[in-house]
Write a protein that holds these residues in place. Structure first.
Motif, PDB file in Angstrom:
ATOM      1  N   ASN A   1      10.204  -9.654 -16.259  1.00 55.94           N
ATOM      2  CA  ASN A   1      10.462  -9.597 -14.812  1.00 55.94           C
ATOM      3  C   ASN A   1       9.593 -10.567 -14.030  1.00 55.94           C
ATOM      4  O   ASN A   1       9.549 -10.508 -12.806  1.00 55.94           O
ATOM      5  CB  ASN A   1      10.235  -8.174 -14.299  1.00 55.94           C
ATOM      6  N   ASN A   2       8.868 -11.437 -14.770  1.00 59.02           N
ATOM      7  CA  ASN A   2       8.048 -12.468 -14.112  1.00 59.02           C
ATOM      8  C   ASN A   2       7.054 -11.843 -13.127  1.00 59.02           C
ATOM      9  O   ASN A   2       6.903 -12.286 -11.992  1.00 59.02           O
ATOM     10  CB  ASN A   2       8.949 -13.474 -13.382  1.00 59.02           C
ATOM     11  N   ILE A   3       6.377 -10.771 -13.579  1.00 61.13           N
ATOM     12  CA  ILE A   3       5.405 -10.057 -12.745  1.00 61.13           C
ATOM     13  C   ILE A   3       4.001 -10.342 -13.263  1.00 61.13           C
ATOM     14  O   ILE A   3       3.725 -10.219 -14.457  1.00 61.13           O
ATOM     15  CB  ILE A   3       5.677  -8.537 -12.768  1.00 61.13           C
ATOM     16  N   SER A   4       3.137 -10.718 -12.352  1.00 61.15           N
ATOM     17  CA  SER A   4       1.730 -10.954 -12.672  1.00 61.15           C
ATOM     18  C   SER A   4       0.893  -9.856 -12.037  1.00 61.15           C
ATOM     19  O   SER A   4       1.210  -9.352 -10.963  1.00 61.15           O
ATOM     20  CB  SER A   4       1.279 -12.325 -12.150  1.00 61.15           C
ATOM     21  N   LEU A   5      -0.186  -9.492 -12.689  1.00 60.26           N
ATOM     22  CA  LEU A   5      -1.072  -8.460 -12.148  1.00 60.26           C
ATOM     23  C   LEU A   5      -2.141  -9.054 -11.252  1.00 60.26           C
ATOM     24  O   LEU A   5      -3.080  -8.362 -10.870  1.00 60.26           O
ATOM     25  CB  LEU A   5      -1.734  -7.675 -13.289  1.00 60.26           C
TER      26      LEU A   5
ATOM     27  N   SER B   1       0.612 -12.419  -7.310  1.00 59.84           N
ATOM     28  CA  SER B   1       1.976 -12.868  -7.051  1.00 59.84           C
ATOM     29  C   SER B   1       2.783 -11.833  -6.276  1.00 59.84           C
ATOM     30  O   SER B   1       3.559 -12.153  -5.384  1.00 59.84           O
ATOM     31  CB  SER B   1       2.686 -13.185  -8.369  1.00 59.84           C
ATOM     32  N   GLY B   2       2.601 -10.534  -6.590  1.00 63.23           N
ATOM     33  CA  GLY B   2       3.329  -9.493  -5.869  1.00 63.23           C
ATOM     34  C   GLY B   2       2.940  -9.430  -4.411  1.00 63.23           C
ATOM     35  O   GLY B   2       3.779  -9.307  -3.525  1.00 63.23           O
ATOM     36  N   ILE B   3       1.623  -9.511  -4.165  1.00 63.20           N
ATOM     37  CA  ILE B   3       1.143  -9.480  -2.783  1.00 63.20           C
ATOM     38  C   ILE B   3       1.640 -10.715  -2.029  1.00 63.20           C
ATOM     39  O   ILE B   3       2.059 -10.622  -0.875  1.00 63.20           O
ATOM     40  CB  ILE B   3      -0.391  -9.401  -2.757  1.00 63.20           C
ATOM     41  N   ASP B   4       1.563 -11.869  -2.713  1.00 64.95           N
ATOM     42  CA  ASP B   4       2.051 -13.096  -2.067  1.00 64.95           C
ATOM     43  C   ASP B   4       3.533 -12.995  -1.750  1.00 64.95           C
ATOM     44  O   ASP B   4       3.994 -13.446  -0.689  1.00 64.95           O
ATOM     45  CB  ASP B   4       1.802 -14.308  -2.979  1.00 64.95           C
ATOM     46  N   PHE B   5       4.294 -12.396  -2.676  1.00 65.73           N
ATOM     47  CA  PHE B   5       5.727 -12.221  -2.434  1.00 65.73           C
ATOM     48  C   PHE B   5       5.963 -11.352  -1.209  1.00 65.73           C
ATOM     49  O   PHE B   5       6.773 -11.679  -0.339  1.00 65.73           O
ATOM     50  CB  PHE B   5       6.388 -11.593  -3.668  1.00 65.73           C
ATOM     51  N   ALA B   6       5.237 -10.217  -1.149  1.00 63.58           N
ATOM     52  CA  ALA B   6       5.414  -9.314  -0.009  1.00 63.58           C
ATOM     53  C   ALA B   6       5.038 -10.008   1.291  1.00 63.58           C
ATOM     54  O   ALA B   6       5.733  -9.886   2.302  1.00 63.58           O
ATOM     55  CB  ALA B   6       4.569  -8.050  -0.208  1.00 63.58           C
TER      56      ALA B   6
ATOM     57  N   PHE C   1       7.544 -10.792   4.302  1.00 63.99           N
ATOM     58  CA  PHE C   1       7.256 -10.177   5.607  1.00 63.99           C
ATOM     59  C   PHE C   1       7.146 -11.246   6.685  1.00 63.99           C
ATOM     60  O   PHE C   1       7.623 -11.064   7.803  1.00 63.99           O
ATOM     61  CB  PHE C   1       5.959  -9.369   5.533  1.00 63.99           C
ATOM     62  N   ILE C   2       6.504 -12.380   6.354  1.00 69.05           N
ATOM     63  CA  ILE C   2       6.396 -13.468   7.338  1.00 69.05           C
ATOM     64  C   ILE C   2       7.787 -13.989   7.708  1.00 69.05           C
ATOM     65  O   ILE C   2       8.089 -14.238   8.879  1.00 69.05           O
ATOM     66  CB  ILE C   2       5.514 -14.602   6.783  1.00 69.05           C
ATOM     67  N   ALA C   3       8.655 -14.134   6.687  1.00 69.32           N
ATOM     68  CA  ALA C   3      10.015 -14.604   6.954  1.00 69.32           C
ATOM     69  C   ALA C   3      10.768 -13.608   7.836  1.00 69.32           C
ATOM     70  O   ALA C   3      11.476 -13.984   8.772  1.00 69.32           O
ATOM     71  CB  ALA C   3      10.764 -14.818   5.629  1.00 69.32           C
ATOM     72  N   LEU C   4      10.597 -12.314   7.517  1.00 70.70           N
ATOM     73  CA  LEU C   4      11.243 -11.279   8.339  1.00 70.70           C
ATOM     74  C   LEU C   4      10.718 -11.304   9.767  1.00 70.70           C
ATOM     75  O   LEU C   4      11.478 -11.201  10.731  1.00 70.70           O
ATOM     76  CB  LEU C   4      11.004  -9.894   7.719  1.00 70.70           C
ATOM     77  N   GLU C   5       9.400 -11.436   9.894  1.00 69.43           N
ATOM     78  CA  GLU C   5       8.794 -11.430  11.222  1.00 69.43           C
ATOM     79  C   GLU C   5       9.264 -12.638  12.033  1.00 69.43           C
ATOM     80  O   GLU C   5       9.562 -12.516  13.229  1.00 69.43           O
ATOM     81  CB  GLU C   5       7.274 -11.432  11.091  1.00 69.43           C
ATOM     82  N   GLN C   6       9.335 -13.809  11.397  1.00 74.52           N
ATOM     83  CA  GLN C   6       9.789 -15.007  12.102  1.00 74.52           C
ATOM     84  C   GLN C   6      11.242 -14.860  12.554  1.00 74.52           C
ATOM     85  O   GLN C   6      11.589 -15.209  13.696  1.00 74.52           O
ATOM     86  CB  GLN C   6       9.635 -16.228  11.189  1.00 74.52           C
TER      87      GLN C   6
ATOM     88  N   ALA D   1       1.559   0.183  -2.595  1.00 74.33           N
ATOM     89  CA  ALA D   1       1.283   0.532  -1.195  1.00 74.33           C
ATOM     90  C   ALA D   1       1.752  -0.570  -0.248  1.00 74.33           C
ATOM     91  O   ALA D   1       2.327  -0.293   0.816  1.00 74.33           O
ATOM     92  CB  ALA D   1      -0.213   0.790  -1.011  1.00 74.33           C
ATOM     93  N   ASP D   2       1.508  -1.833  -0.645  1.00 74.68           N
ATOM     94  CA  ASP D   2       1.948  -2.955   0.198  1.00 74.68           C
ATOM     95  C   ASP D   2       3.461  -2.965   0.364  1.00 74.68           C
ATOM     96  O   ASP D   2       3.997  -3.189   1.457  1.00 74.68           O
ATOM     97  CB  ASP D   2       1.470  -4.282  -0.387  1.00 74.68           C
TER      98      ASP D   2
END
Length: 266
Positions: free
Chosen positions: A21-25, A28-33, A37-42, A151-152
């Motif tokens: 699933n191309n998940i890093s611990l 990367s997950g936080i950066d994705f969120a 979120f920035i795209a949604l906010e814009q 949580a994020d």
């Protein structure tokens, strides 16, 4: 040796799921969120600014209507070309809002999918943590990282749902406003027609009342010509009074705006 073998098995299963699933611990997950979120906010900010512009256009149109209403009997040189141009842009603006809403919905769906993947990864990690329970706290950082990611995503999901609800409500409100505005135009035209009918009736009745008044005046004059000189003036004073003259007065201070042919046809 068997416990370590079970730990290694769980570790391999977790690593395989994270890799597939191309998940890093790490981040990367936080950066994705944060990126989503920035795209949604814009996008939400852009849509909000557009809606504010629509509200401002509505206020300007309302002010123009009030100005026309307050100067209905005077000559009012009001340049509404800008308002007409802005009004002509409403369909394209609404289309932009709908496109923005679809974009936000697609981002929201992407976030939900990734959130589901992380939930599955978290469940798989719990199996590994149960095996590592007796081996100390060497994997504590991994557990904390996954919980932070969860949580994020939970916070982001709540914010996205709230923004979607607000945007949907605003979109529905402006759709209802557009329909109500069209019905108002039709109602204004209907009231103009009713007023014209009333004025025609008033004119007809006024002519009839005036004719009755003239006829009664002639009858009373004829009576006095034939019999008036034989009657004392104090015998019946009311007999000398002129006939009642009826007049119709309108009590309508309403000054509806004059509609253009274009507005009615639309």
């Amino acid at each position: 040796s068997k416990s370590l073998e079970n730990v290694n098995t769980q570790q391999k299963q977790l690593d395989e799921m994270l890799l597939n699933n191309n998940i890093s611990l790490e981040k990367s997950g936080i950066d994705f969120a944060r990126e989503k979120f920035i795209a949604l906010e814009q996008e939400a900010t852009t849509m909000a600014e557009t809606l504010v512009s629509l509200a401002r256009n509505y206020d300007q149109v309302s002010s123009a209507l009030k100005a026309c209403k307050s100067h209905a009997d005077d000559s009012l040189n009001l340049d509404i070309s800008v308002l007409e141009n802005d009004t002509g842009l409403l369909p394209s603006i609404i289309q932009v809002l709908q496109d923005g809403l679809q974009y936000i919905e697609s981002l929201s769906e992407e976030v939900r999918v990734i959130n589901h993947i992380y939930r599955a990864s978290y469940d798989e990690a719990n199996k590994l943590f149960s095996e590592l329970d007796g081996f100390g706290s060497s994997f504590e950082n991994i557990s904390n990282t996954i919980k932070e990611l969860e949580a994020d995503f939970e916070k982001g999901s709540v914010i996205v749902d709230r923004l979607l609800d607000e945007l949907l409500n605003l979109n529905m409100w402006y759709e209802e406003f557009s329909r109500a505005y069209d019905h108002m135009i039709v109602e204004i035209d209907r009231r103009h027609k009713v007023k014209e009918q009333h004025e025609k009736l008033i004119e007809d009745y006024s002519i009839k009342l005036e004719g009755l008044y003239l006829e009664e005046t002639q009858q009373r004059e004829l009576f006095f010509q034939n019999h008036g000189r034989y009657l004392p003036s104090d015998l019946c004073p009311p007999i000398q009074e002129p006939p009642i003259r009826y007049e119709i007065f309108t009590q309508d201070d309403t000054k509806l705006p004059i509609l253009s042919y274009r507005a009615l046809s639309e």
